[in-house]
Design a protein around this motif. Sequence first.
Motif, mmCIF file in Angstrom:
data_model
loop_
_atom_site.group_PDB
_atom_site.id
_atom_site.type_symbol
_atom_site.label_atom_id
_atom_site.label_comp_id
_atom_site.label_asym_id
_atom_site.label_seq_id
_atom_site.Cartn_x
_atom_site.Cartn_y
_atom_site.Cartn_z
ATOM 1 N N UNK A 74 -1.082 -8.039 3.391
ATOM 2 C CA UNK A 74 -1.882 -6.979 2.769
ATOM 3 C C UNK A 74 -1.023 -6.093 1.878
ATOM 4 N N UNK A 75 -1.602 -5.615 0.805
ATOM 5 C CA UNK A 75 -0.858 -4.791 -0.157
ATOM 6 C C UNK A 75 -0.396 -3.475 0.458
ATOM 7 N N UNK A 76 -1.038 -3.047 1.521
ATOM 8 C CA UNK A 76 -0.649 -1.786 2.165
ATOM 9 C C UNK A 76 0.585 -1.927 3.040
ATOM 10 N N UNK A 77 1.093 -3.151 3.186
ATOM 11 C CA UNK A 77 2.322 -3.346 3.955
ATOM 12 C C UNK A 77 3.528 -3.087 3.068
ATOM 13 N N UNK A 78 4.290 -2.084 3.431
ATOM 14 C CA UNK A 78 5.555 -1.760 2.773
ATOM 15 C C UNK A 78 6.559 -1.472 3.890
ATOM 16 N N UNK A 79 7.691 -2.159 3.925
ATOM 17 C CA UNK A 79 8.654 -1.906 5.001
ATOM 18 C C UNK A 79 8.937 -0.412 5.162
ATOM 19 N N UNK A 80 8.787 0.082 6.386
ATOM 20 C CA UNK A 80 8.997 1.499 6.664
ATOM 21 C C UNK A 80 7.776 2.361 6.422
ATOM 22 N N UNK A 81 6.655 1.753 5.994
ATOM 23 C CA UNK A 81 5.454 2.512 5.667
ATOM 24 C C UNK A 81 4.478 2.609 6.821
ATOM 25 N N UNK A 82 3.205 2.857 6.495
ATOM 26 C CA UNK A 82 2.175 3.103 7.509
ATOM 27 C C UNK A 82 1.644 1.816 8.125
ATOM 28 N N UNK A 83 2.020 0.681 7.566
ATOM 29 C CA UNK A 83 1.596 -0.611 8.093
ATOM 30 C C UNK A 83 2.840 -1.422 8.417
ATOM 31 N N UNK A 84 2.865 -2.041 9.581
ATOM 32 C CA UNK A 84 4.006 -2.871 9.969
ATOM 33 C C UNK A 84 3.502 -4.141 10.632
ATOM 34 N N UNK A 85 4.396 -5.106 10.756
ATOM 35 C CA UNK A 85 4.042 -6.338 11.450
ATOM 36 C C UNK A 85 4.003 -6.101 12.962
ATOM 37 N N UNK A 86 3.096 -6.794 13.635
ATOM 38 C CA UNK A 86 3.028 -6.689 15.092
ATOM 39 C C UNK A 86 4.319 -7.198 15.726
ATOM 40 N N UNK A 87 4.786 -8.358 15.271
ATOM 41 C CA UNK A 87 6.036 -8.919 15.775
ATOM 42 C C UNK A 87 7.160 -8.434 14.869
ATOM 43 N N UNK A 88 8.062 -7.614 15.416
ATOM 44 C CA UNK A 88 9.153 -7.066 14.609
ATOM 45 C C UNK A 88 10.034 -8.166 14.052
ATOM 46 N N UNK A 89 10.210 -9.250 14.807
ATOM 47 C CA UNK A 89 10.989 -10.405 14.361
ATOM 48 C C UNK A 89 10.093 -11.634 14.478
#
Length: 329
Positions: free
Chosen positions: A188-203
Amino acid sequence: MARLHLTFACGDYDRTRALEDGTVRPDGIDLTYLRLPVEETFFRMLRHREFEVAEMSMSSYVKSLDLDEPPFVALPVYTSRQFRHAGIFVNADSGIEKPEDLRGRIVGTPEWQLTAGVWIRGILADHHGVPVDSVEYRTGGQETPGRVEKAAVDLGERIRISPIGPEQTLARMLADGGIDAFQGPRVPSSFVPGGRVRRLFADPVAAEKQYFAETGIFPIMHVVVVRRDVYERHPWVAQTLTKAMTVAKNRAMAELYDSSALRFMLPWLIPGLEEARSLLGADYWSYGLGANEHVLDTFLRYHHDQGLSRRRYAPAELFAPEATENFVI
């Protein structure tokens, strides 16, 4: 004898490049390769049957088998395979820290029948204690309003699912907290590292390697289908196309390992390929039925359990029988 002319709508892949540029030619066939985005190919093939041969979502294909007169027959050729742990995103303020936290939450997905979504929901249910009916779902356009299911879906009352508003998008709702999480094939375009959206699995790579070590499954996303009227008139095309596509894939795999000059702009391409072979096996992108039966059977279980097929199909039922038999001398 005149050669058979067929159109083949497919994405831009290294494993099909030799068919597009003509360096691999199917016996007796002149192939017009139409390089199209996958969403366009699926839409045009499912709605209008525009091509004789096309790449297709595995989920859409299996769903088409429920029709009284199934319009396609598949070849055991998998133009897309992909682990999907990296396709789950959460709002950073949602309090979701681990997969189990998805229970009782609102999760967006562009379409219920997307193959990526079928795999994600099945993996979460099987391996992370998140039953499909423990989540409330929202469907609609990821980046542009107005997306609808390409095929009708009847889920009864077991699954809580509803469309988002006509002016809403899932990417924006994820960032704003209108949904707690998102599952889908595209970032999704709203995903930016360090932003309000993150991946569920960090790795996610580590999670995907662990998943393969536990299951031996490298998920299949897309197959190649032949329009059934073409197959019934020319049943020989099933094995002929499968053979040519296998040759093209094997050629691409060999060229990928040429370390003299990298074919793709990925600095650690060669070590990555070596690691993939070590972890997944030399022919990790295998075609055919036998080597992939356990992968297909798992998907077909998920597909049926999630209300997308009237019965649980067996892997062998998916393909033209001529394409699953090997000719030996």
